[in-house]
Design a protein around this motif. Structure first.
Motif, PDB file in Angstrom:
ATOM      1  N   LYS A  21     -10.608  21.713  -1.503  1.00  0.00           N
ATOM      2  CA  LYS A  21     -10.439  23.166  -1.602  1.00  0.00           C
ATOM      3  C   LYS A  21     -10.947  23.674  -2.959  1.00  0.00           C
ATOM      4  N   GLN A  80     -14.889  23.242  -3.542  1.00  0.00           N
ATOM      5  CA  GLN A  80     -15.802  24.117  -2.802  1.00  0.00           C
ATOM      6  C   GLN A  80     -16.386  25.232  -3.690  1.00  0.00           C
ATOM      7  N   SER A  81     -15.572  25.762  -4.595  1.00  0.00           N
ATOM      8  CA  SER A  81     -16.061  26.880  -5.414  1.00  0.00           C
ATOM      9  C   SER A  81     -17.012  26.422  -6.526  1.00  0.00           C
ATOM     10  N   LYS A  90     -22.787  25.090  -4.134  1.00  0.00           N
ATOM     11  CA  LYS A  90     -23.464  26.177  -3.411  1.00  0.00           C
ATOM     12  C   LYS A  90     -22.627  26.594  -2.211  1.00  0.00           C
ATOM     13  N   GLN A  91     -22.567  27.902  -2.039  1.00  0.00           N
ATOM     14  CA  GLN A  91     -21.726  28.434  -0.962  1.00  0.00           C
ATOM     15  C   GLN A  91     -22.070  27.865   0.406  1.00  0.00           C
ATOM     16  N   GLU A  92     -23.374  27.675   0.634  1.00  0.00           N
ATOM     17  CA  GLU A  92     -23.766  27.240   1.983  1.00  0.00           C
ATOM     18  C   GLU A  92     -23.470  25.756   2.232  1.00  0.00           C
ATOM     19  N   TRP A  93     -23.148  25.031   1.207  1.00  0.00           N
ATOM     20  CA  TRP A  93     -22.762  23.635   1.393  1.00  0.00           C
ATOM     21  C   TRP A  93     -21.291  23.571   1.743  1.00  0.00           C
ATOM     22  N   LYS A  94     -20.968  22.776   2.737  1.00  0.00           N
ATOM     23  CA  LYS A  94     -19.570  22.711   3.171  1.00  0.00           C
ATOM     24  C   LYS A  94     -18.993  21.362   2.770  1.00  0.00           C
ATOM     25  N   GLU A 147     -21.641  19.641  -7.917  1.00  0.00           N
ATOM     26  CA  GLU A 147     -22.845  20.109  -7.209  1.00  0.00           C
ATOM     27  C   GLU A 147     -23.949  19.059  -7.249  1.00  0.00           C
ATOM     28  N   SER A 153     -25.248  16.851  -3.962  1.00  0.00           N
ATOM     29  CA  SER A 153     -26.433  17.562  -3.467  1.00  0.00           C
ATOM     30  C   SER A 153     -27.165  16.754  -2.377  1.00  0.00           C
TER      31      SER A 153
END
Ligand code: GLU
Length: 463
Positions: free
Chosen positions: A325, A328-329, A332-336, A356, A360
């Motif tokens: 949780k 996540q912040s 990159k937003q599009e990575w889950k 990140e 990646s």
């Protein structure tokens, strides 16, 4: 009743030293079933800013150090005015009409005589009539406190008995005008009216303490107990100030240092536990912390220790789900982010800002040359080895495609002396990196389909 306060001036982004003071004050309140009061000391109108106040309130919330009562000094001017008037009426403070030039002259003279500067007291005995005349004539004045010429002693919970000779302090300015009271005065009024029992704060205020005691005695207020925390220093023992490097709490949070780790680190920065324990939750601290084990000497801010503690929290202490949780912040937003991916990389992270980069390759197809797939640069049977791995993992059902099962299946087909020839190209095909988590963890993170796709791509490259 224990009532303690944090009294920051909002003149910069919340300093890491303020966070340490907040922690000790908060713990002390919790240990004693007391109240934690947050008082924003914004009497300096030019330097105080709302955004800085916000950085304090948000910072405290992020650390989980919530307050029970909140005050802002800029909203209390009338209260201070009343007490200022009382002091002047009783002759315990007086208007001083000396100009800046007069004071500069006195200062220069003291410098020449190699003496510490003390106000001469020129305005201390003006008659009521003269004072009235000067005010009437519109002369500018400040208000000075008549400092008693006596020894002022107090006992500090950290530093023991302390004594100051107040006659060496001289009459200090406590207000620029009735509407502009200054720190040493308002702090006394507020601490008294807010019934503060213990004043826990940085050592930089220790020389203010006799001034504040003199003022509070003159008003007949009860004396609180003091505890002055050691300064926080850089490795070279210089003071960790707002002007050099990272000193704001938010800098550390943005770099992905976890609040729990920051708290743990700040506690150990100036407090020595009874044994060698190094990892403390906030609840451990509530039961273990004691003011008499706070060190007197300056606390060196050791970044390596902070990294070590943070790494420990990321790799072992924070539950995986929670870590996902928070992580996540940081990517990159599009990575889950998934628990499988986090679990593959968590042991390698020092802070969440590394995340990140570390994850990646899970989200972007790795780019590498065929040569890098070869164990020790030799092509050998690389292609066939990868083919046989695909064969074996294709048989694992989707729901059972986890680290343990993959490892069991793959290791079963690898001859004992050929581990490198299988596992190196496998891992490289999955991550495209020399350094990465192990191939089985990566496969669990990627899932079956993507894993097979990447291994196939490696095979294509070799062909
Ligand atoms: N407002 C002061 C500061 O930020 C602290 C006052 C105090 O704790 O007495 O340095």
């Amino acid at each position: 009743m224990v009532r303690v306060r944090l009294a920051p001036s909002p003149t910069g982004m919340m300093h890491i030293g303020t966070a340490r003071a907040a922690l000790f004050v908060w713990i002390f309140a919790k240990q004693n079933n007391g109240k934690f009061i947050l008082r924003i000391e914004d009497t300096d109108k030019e330097r105080s800013k709302k955004e800085y106040e916000d950085s304090i309130t948000t910072g405290l919330k992020k650390l989980g150090l919530e307050w029970d009562e909140f005050y802002r000094q800029s909203e209390r001017t009338e209260i201070y005015k009343k007490y200022l008037k009382t002091l002047v009426e009783e002759g315990k403070a007086y208007p001083c009409f000396c100009s800046k030039e007069d004071i500069d002259k006195e200062r220069k003279q003291a410098e020449k005589e190699k003496k510490a500067y003390i106000y001469s007291g020129k305005c201390s005995n003006l008659s009521k009539e003269i004072v009235a005349q000067k005010i009437e004539a519109g002369e500018d004045y400040v208000i000075r406190f008549r400092m008693p010429k006596e020894k002022i002693n107090f006992n500090d919970m950290v530093r023991g008995d302390i004594s100051y000779d107040a006659s060496l302090i001289g009459d200090i300015v406590i207000a620029k005008s009735y509407d502009e009271p200054l720190y040493n005065f308002v702090v006394v009024i507020d601490d008294a009216l807010m019934e503060i029992s213990h004043i826990i704060r940085g050592e930089d205020h220790i020389s203010n303490t006799p001034k504040q005691i003199a003022i509070l005695r003159s008003l007949g207020f009860k004396e609180p107990i003091y505890a002055h925390l050691p300064l926080i220093l850089n490795k070279d023992r210089s003071k960790m100030s707002k002007r050099g490097g990272d000193v704001a709490l938010v800098d550390f949070l943005e770099k992905g240092y976890l609040p729990e780790a920051i708290i743990n680190f700040l506690a150990l920065l100036s407090w020595h536990p009874k044994d060698n324990q190094e990892i403390f939750s906030i609840n451990d601290l509530i039961s273990e912390f004691s003011m008499d084990r706070v060190q007197k000497g300056g606390s060196i801010f050791d970044y390596e220790k902070l990294d070590w503690i943070n790494k420990k929290y990321i790799s072992e202490i924070i539950p995986l789900k929670e870590l996902v949780k928070r992580g996540q912040s940081f990517i990159k937003q599009e990575w889950k982010l998934t628990p499988e991916i986090m679990s593959a990389v968590r042991e390698r992270l020092v802070n969440l800002a590394d995340l990140e980069e570390s994850v990646s390759f899970f989200f972007t197809e790795p780019d590498y040359s065929a040569d890098s797939l070869f164990w020790k640069g030799k092509k050998g049977n690389t292609k066939n080895n990868l083919l046989s791995i695909i064969d074996i993992i294709s048989d694992i059902e989707e729901e059972k495609f986890n680290k343990e099962n993959i490892e069991k299946a793959v290791m079963a087909i690898i001859p004992k002396d050929k581990k490198g020839e299988y596992l190196w190209p496998l891992r490289f095909s999955l991550s495209g990196k020399k350094n990465s988590p192990g191939p089985f963890e990566i496969m669990e993170g990627l899932g079956k389909e993507k894993s097979i796709f990447r291994i196939n791509k490696a095979i294509d490259k070799i062909s």
